[in-house]
Design an enzyme around this catalytic site. Structure first.
Site, short mmCIF file in Angstrom:
data_model
loop_
_atom_site.label_atom_id
_atom_site.label_comp_id
_atom_site.label_asym_id
_atom_site.label_seq_id
_atom_site.Cartn_x
_atom_site.Cartn_y
_atom_site.Cartn_z
N TRP A 1 0.86 -1.18 0.00
CA TRP A 1 0.00 0.00 0.00
C TRP A 1 0.90 1.24 0.00
O TRP A 1 2.11 1.12 0.20
CB TRP A 1 -0.95 0.01 1.19
N ASP B 1 6.00 -4.93 2.78
CA ASP B 1 6.08 -5.91 3.85
C ASP B 1 7.20 -6.91 3.58
O ASP B 1 7.48 -7.25 2.44
CB ASP B 1 4.76 -6.68 3.95
N ASP C 1 -4.64 -2.49 6.38
CA ASP C 1 -5.13 -3.63 7.17
C ASP C 1 -4.93 -4.96 6.44
O ASP C 1 -4.69 -5.98 7.07
CB ASP C 1 -6.62 -3.47 7.47
#
Lengths: 416, 191, 416, 191
Positions: free
Chosen positions: D113, D132, D161
């Protein structure tokens, strides 16, 4: 193919995404700046140094490798035991890390398979695994459940109590080597190139030397020399070459030599004076004994308690000269709770609230102690319910710093 | 002395007092051990006797220990419950089971470690099996660790660190029950 | 065979054990007393009652079923997601519990397989599993990632964002039924016997009705009705039959009807007055909206913050009458921290120290709220960093009690 | 007001202030989302550009943002680091990696994101990828959750999220890095 993945995903996202996302500028219109390179993965530095430390955590199911000098995390390996908290073994010659672990094919149920998982010490990438008989034993303290023998070829794994055996793994050939029956004896203590010792249920010690194929070349058993009920030896010993030092519940240090004709008790001396014993001082904890071999200094976690408190936290560290069998120093155990609560409470390290908290919080003691083996040794301390590591100068007990966020629970700690 | 000082000191004292018994941050990893053996001759018999008892349910061959005890020593979900003198783990009574039964969906391990605990009412010493319930992730509630008469791993029947789910189908530990085997002839060495 | 296991293990232990264990009496000499029956495993009581609650925890990797009236744990099911904290689905007609979960063949690495794991609601034993395409999506809040449709035959699972689809599972036939593309729409909200809704990246809503085989019989899409950037709808909605209520970041309640020609916005009203908005009151949390359908009461977690604080804990609960679009009550959120710290600090519930702690600890608010649907409804509250559940009377906001030790972290909570 | 009161209130205020940003008890389960998309035309280009940048390493096509910032806004291992304005997870710099690289043994997810964060020195808005690192259990250190410009799951490129390890070989989440993509033409809606 791998290099194309990002483009591929972006294309898919584009195809599936909303028709327009007008609030965000399109990148070609944006001035170009130096982008950070994508996909960089760090490696562990070539020389770990003498102050590195593995710190296990049960809840996060991993063990973190820390630099004990500055508290920096260097990397981590996973451990699937649900109750382990054990730290891995490190081979410096082969530059590998070994984790003994079971997996179930549905996480917590289904078929169990046991493995030694092999990591490269530099990249911490998984480079292999060795399947073992599904017998590995688990114990809460994590101590002496497996041993990497000194020539770093064989790993010995304690099996479930009903197996009455150990599993020997050949790390060089990456295969299961042998299962050796050890009737009545348990726990594994490395004692030499290809030898290890065990403690037995009748108060004896066992010494096993391996053959080239990992089978037992020699098995020698001592006469019983301690009472497993009245004054048992704590299994949380400290290694001294081919000897291991064990404290009994009543505070008598037992030096057990595993080489020779058969294992033997070469010295037995008291860690407490009669007066201290009368004052209810006891040894105890989950890793309560540590030896700095060159200086012959022994560190022992002690507390005031009663029989049955042998797993309680130590409130002090008593320091002994093992040559003279004399206590030479007493170290305080710093309060580790504030460093644990600081991030929970969102306090800045330099805030007044944190300083107040640190000032007024009494020490809860420690359950685990290990010492580095260099000339400027560090003592690492851990409380079983607080996931931080207290770092002391092992020469004078000065509290140097505390490694924060070293897990949620107090698993095993081990110098690599 | 300010309230903070006193509070900190009080809670710290409480911690020190109870650290061996309770504290949820350590409640994992305490692997639960068991042994079935109370004496050489009794070895192969006891577990079978237990199996029979299971079938008979609350049979009335002899008196059960009195359990009408006031306070924590009489509360099966409290670490101070008299039967919990050598327990190490999560109390099954807080996990969907009871002090003598496993939570739904788990399996009771056939092997365990034992303790010798004194009933405060009849002052008799009882042998207690701490049977683990297995096959589901750790319960995480009501952790207790008491070690009266507990012995190291090489003396397994008295050791509560070993994972005694070893005898069950899945060796994942969920919680521990505290069940009566019988009267002990001798007390535990700590008494 | 199973009945013989104890004897077998005892025999093995005997064979391998120490030669004599003289300190302990042999049992035959001991007077016989009534033994507790061995091997008893409890079942969940037949009627759960309206106040039961599933409480997920990420670190322990399970979800506990509690009786909300007395805080008793009734049982638990495991969830292998490492970041999930999601609560399971409960079918009352089929008396089953469903957990959507992935497993890796080495715990955290290796081949991934996704399953619906089926538990019997009475015994909580695993009674089956359904393998799914390896696409299930994971999100930290755990909200609207899967939906059990009302006739309890089909379970709809949201897939990874790059899949742009949902997976439909036939629970009756226990098989994968269909994958339905949902380009540009995400999250799954049950809306009827065999229908569910989604929210889309362009500010529209999507309604899908399933055919008997689980494929999409009908797909209907609304016009865009909200701005996903300027004032997006929080995905943490509250169900009202075929409608869902969503609060926008700026505090406007959107009532979305998913049946009819196409989904439509049937009402939009403000949860805040202009004054309250000027005072920086905002909605926010991880499950911040709850509706008691019979009384038409809506519970909304609110706090004073700024844009970007939409995941912060609510400091109050504002209670609305959804018929009149009017706030009718304000509930305080009790301090949940003391009940979380009590066992950590080893304080007795009736100790002075605990009463002092409870009295002086301010509330940290709550991130999650759900309400039971009976006539004496309970509000369940959870803070994201505190593993306890606050229980309030939903009619007057009275703090009834707090369920302690409901995990280490604040995962999803759900009424079964 | 006693010290306890004040301390409690202070720490509570600190908590309230930071609860959205930090707090290790919630640090699990925050599944990390990503989107590669900053504009329609740029969609298929950006990730490729990133791949190239990776090869060129610290190329000098244009100026990098100034990073010589005093205090937490300049500390990559602090939640208040300027690039962390929409991060949700463990900072890789506390896990064996850095703010722009993954810890040993993990894999950087190809998709992420984005956030739009303002550099306090040059007052310019930069587009940030929160990549990530995947394939190892959660790191558990330096949890931060900031949501400036963050949007719900249905707007994935701005949602933190979702587990964005979705694009990696193992989708187990370890930690998050915060990397510069380029300058943003418009600020995020919160500014």
């Amino acid at each position: 193919m791998k290099a194309l993945l990002p483009a591929l995903f972006a294309a898919i996202l584009f195809a599936l995404g909303p028709a327009a996302d007008t609030a965000w500028p399109s990148a070609p219109e944006a001035p170009i700046v130096t982008q950070d390179p994508h996909g960089v993965v760090e490696s562990v530095r070539p020389e770990l140094g003498p102050h590195a430390l593995w710190v296990g955590d049960r809840l996060f199911r991993h063990s973190i490798l820390f630099d004990g000098d500055n508290g920096q995390a260097l990397g981590m390996v996973d451990i699937t035991w649900t109750l382990g908290g054990v730290a891995p073994h490190t081979s410096h010659s082969r530059r590998e890390v070994y984790v003994v672990e079971p997996v179930y094919d549905r996480g917590h149920r289904g078929e169990r398979i046991d493995y030694v998982t092999i990591y490269d010490l530099h990249t911490l990438a998984v480079t292999g695994e060795i399947e073992l008989p599904t017998k590995g034993a688990e114990a809460g303290h994590g101590v002496a459940l497996s041993a990497l023998l000194d020539d770093e070829r064989f790993l010995v794994v304690l099996n479930l109590v009903q197996s009455g055996s150990v599993t020997v793994v050949d790390l060089e050939q990456r295969r299961f080597a042998a299962e050796i029956p050890t009737a009545g004896c348990s726990l594994v203590y490395p004692t030499g190139r290809r030898s290890f010792g065990m403690l037995c249920g009748d108060g004896a010690a066992l010494a096993i030397t391996l053959a080239d194929d990992g089978s037992a070349a020699e098995t020698r058993r001592s006469e019983p020399f301690f009472d497993v009920v009245a004054d048992p030896l704590s299994e949380k010993g400290a290694r001294d070459g081919s000897r291991w030092l064990f404290a009994s519940f009543d505070g008598y240090l037992h030096e057990v030599e595993f080489t020779g004709d058969k294992p033997s008790l070469v010295a037995r001396w008291s860690l407490m004076t009669d007066r201290e014993r009368a004052d209810s001082w006891l040894v105890g904890g989950s890793q309560h004994l540590a030896l700095h071999r060159d200086s012959r200094r022994l560190y022992s976690l002690v507390h005031q308690g009663q029989r049955g408190s042998h797993k309680d936290a130590g409130s002090e560290i008593w320091v002994y000269d093992t040559e003279n069998h004399a206590r030479i120093d007493t170290f305080e155990i710093p309060a580790l709770l504030p460093a644990f609560l600081r991030p929970v409470l969102g306090l800045a390290p330099d805030s007044l609230a944190y300083r107040v908290l640190s000032f007024f919080t009494p020490s809860m003691g420690a359950h685990r102690v290990v010492v580095s083996q260099d000339d400027e040794p560090l003592l690492f301390l851990r409380h079983g319910e607080i996931g931080v590591i207290g770092v002391l100068d092992a020469r004078d007990g000065r509290h140097l710093h505390t490694i924060e966020e070293a897990g949620m629970t107090g698993g095993e700690i081990r110098i690599p | 002395m300010s309230r903070l000082d006193r509070w900190m000191e009080n809670s710290s004292r409480a911690l020190a007092r109870r650290s061996g018994r309770r504290g949820f941050l350590a409640r994992l990893g305490r692997v639960i051990a068991g042994g079935t053996v109370t004496g050489v001759a009794a070895l192969p018999l006891l577990p079978v006797a237990r199996g029979q008892a299971s079938d008979e349910s609350h049979g009335s061959r002899a008196a059960a220990p009195p359990e009408d005890i006031q306070g924590p020593e009489g509360d099966p979900n409290h670490c101070d419950y008299w039967r919990n003198c050598a327990i190490d783990g999560f109390l099954c009574g807080c996990c969907g089971g009871s002090s003598t039964s496993c939570p739904p969906g788990t399996e009771m391990s056939p092997v365990t470690w034992i303790g010798t605990c004194r009933n405060p009412l009849d002052k008799k010493d009882y042998l207690i099996w701490y049977n683990d319930c297995c096959g589901r992730n750790p319960c995480g509630r009501c952790f207790c660790n008491r070690n009266e008469g507990e012995r190291p791993v090489y003396h397994p029947y008295r050791n509560n660190d070993i994972n005694w789910c070893a005898g069950a189908e899945s060796q994942v530990y969920n919680c521990s029950a505290a069940m009566i085997i019988g009267l002990a002839v001798e007390g535990q060495p700590e008494k």
